[in-house]
Scaffold this motif. Structure first.
Motif, PDB file in Angstrom:
ATOM      1  N   ILE A  30      43.873  47.095  33.091  1.00  0.00           N
ATOM      2  CA  ILE A  30      42.957  46.762  32.103  1.00  0.00           C
ATOM      3  C   ILE A  30      43.317  46.331  30.845  1.00  0.00           C
ATOM      4  O   ILE A  30      44.085  47.378  30.405  1.00  0.00           O
ATOM      5  CB  ILE A  30      41.821  48.063  31.985  1.00  0.00           C
ATOM      6  CG1 ILE A  30      41.349  48.355  33.352  1.00  0.00           C
ATOM      7  CG2 ILE A  30      40.860  47.684  31.098  1.00  0.00           C
ATOM      8  CD1 ILE A  30      40.500  49.733  33.452  1.00  0.00           C
TER       9      ILE A  30
ATOM     10  N   MET B  63      37.457  49.147  39.538  1.00  0.00           N
ATOM     11  CA  MET B  63      39.130  48.983  39.544  1.00  0.00           C
ATOM     12  C   MET B  63      39.634  49.598  40.783  1.00  0.00           C
ATOM     13  O   MET B  63      39.583  50.670  41.132  1.00  0.00           O
ATOM     14  CB  MET B  63      39.647  49.581  38.481  1.00  0.00           C
ATOM     15  CG  MET B  63      39.177  48.938  37.128  1.00  0.00           C
ATOM     16  SD  MET B  63      39.509  47.198  36.619  1.00  0.00           S
ATOM     17  CE  MET B  63      41.327  46.983  37.008  1.00  0.00           C
TER      18      MET B  63
ATOM     19  N   PHE C 218      41.352  43.689  34.738  1.00  0.00           N
ATOM     20  CA  PHE C 218      40.030  43.545  34.144  1.00  0.00           C
ATOM     21  C   PHE C 218      40.666  43.017  32.562  1.00  0.00           C
ATOM     22  O   PHE C 218      41.431  43.668  32.026  1.00  0.00           O
ATOM     23  CB  PHE C 218      39.360  44.623  34.211  1.00  0.00           C
ATOM     24  CG  PHE C 218      38.075  44.496  33.196  1.00  0.00           C
ATOM     25  CD1 PHE C 218      36.785  44.340  33.635  1.00  0.00           C
ATOM     26  CD2 PHE C 218      38.086  45.031  31.885  1.00  0.00           C
ATOM     27  CE1 PHE C 218      35.596  44.228  33.286  1.00  0.00           C
ATOM     28  CE2 PHE C 218      36.940  45.149  31.016  1.00  0.00           C
ATOM     29  CZ  PHE C 218      35.651  44.746  31.721  1.00  0.00           C
TER      30      PHE C 218
END
Length: 304
Positions: A195, A189, A164
């Motif tokens: 991330i 996720m 992400f």
């Protein structure tokens, strides 16, 4: 050709942007963004009313900005260094091939990601530019929706995202919506998913258009609703099972470097350093430079 005539949201006045000087354009941007920001903060969370008003605001300021800030047409804050960081992390991980980018902007980052072998990219933005539409037409591995982040994430399967990425996006989220978005992101996720975030640090902010009119450390008055310190970001994400994975910094050229931080000790050190610098360094430009070099706006998290 750039749009010349706009209607102000604040008072309905028609303005010919081509007749204004740079200083006047900047002031117009500030006044309109501040007006819209104040209005939307008082609207119900996740409401259609708030969503539509924000779209109007983004549409207006994205029309004004290129008249005094030509680079706004290129990246809206994204740069090659952070894109390289994401690509390097994908290469190092060597597994998982679904990347989600929040706030694709003009498609600056996506233009690089679509060329990564075997990588599928999904994403969203409140308004889709002609450039991102053009990239989607050329590359079948890119799918972007014109929608806010919360609504778009809800459509994804749980435990589906390997990566992400959001560069100068999370500060635009609303405080009263932020917890639900973090909870949703955590669900989407995969375990061990990465991330990667760039979030302007409020201690050297504001980072939106109000930076031209406010002193360093003052709360942003424009569309940066969620500028946070490094410590605040770490604490908020940990509450949803998302922890620092790497220690990151910037070298002399501005490139983002990273090192594994399995225990989180190095990131704890960054939190302490942020605290010390925020009180000891009085010169605004020096403080901003130190925060930038220490990457106190850059995070690489892992979902656990």
């Amino acid at each position: 050709m750039k749009q010349k005539i706009i209607r102000r949201i604040s008072n309905g006045e028609m303005v010919d942007l081509s007749t204004l000087r740079k200083k006047e354009l900047k002031r117009l941007h500030y006044e309109e963004e501040k007006f819209v920001a104040k209005k939307v903060l008082n609207m119900p969370p996740f409401s259609k009313e708030r969503d539509e008003y924000m779209k109007r605001g983004y549409d207006l300021v994205s029309t004004i900005m290129p008249w005094y800030l030509p680079s706004a047409n290129i990246s809206y804050g994204a740069n090659q260094s952070t894109v390289k960081l994401v690509c390097d992390l994908i290469k190092c991980k060597k597994k998982g091939k679904l990347l989600y980018e929040a706030g694709v902007g003009t498609g600056y980052s996506c233009g690089y990601f679509v060329k990564v072998p075997n990588l599928k990219i999904k994403g969203c933005d409140m308004l889709l530019s002609d450039k991102i539409k053009y990239i989607m037409e050329r590359y079948s591995n890119l799918s972007v929706d014109e929608e806010n982040l919360y609504c778009n994430l809800r459509k994804l399967s749980n435990n589906s995202l390997d990566y992400f990425y959001a560069d100068n996006v999370f500060e635009h989220l609303f405080p009263d919506e932020f917890p639900k978005i973090l909870q949703l992101l955590s669900c989407k996720m995969k375990r061990d998913g990465l991330i990667i975030l760039i979030i302007p640090n409020r201690l050297v902010g504001p980072g939106d258009v109000s930076r031209f009119y406010l002193k360093q450390g003052k709360a942003a008055e424009g569309f940066h609703f969620m500028e946070l310190s490094y410590r605040e970001v770490i604490v908020k994400f940990k509450n949803y099972g998302i922890f620092p994975k790497y220690f990151v910094w910037r070298d002399k050229t501005g490139d983002v470097k990273y090192r594994m931080d399995p225990t989180g000790v190095m990131n704890d050190l960054k939190v302490c350093t942020e605290y010390v610098l925020s009180y000891l360094v009085k010169n605004p430009e020096l403080k901003k430079k130190l925060f930038y070099n220490l990457a106190l706006d850059c995070y690489v998290f892992e979902k656990r």
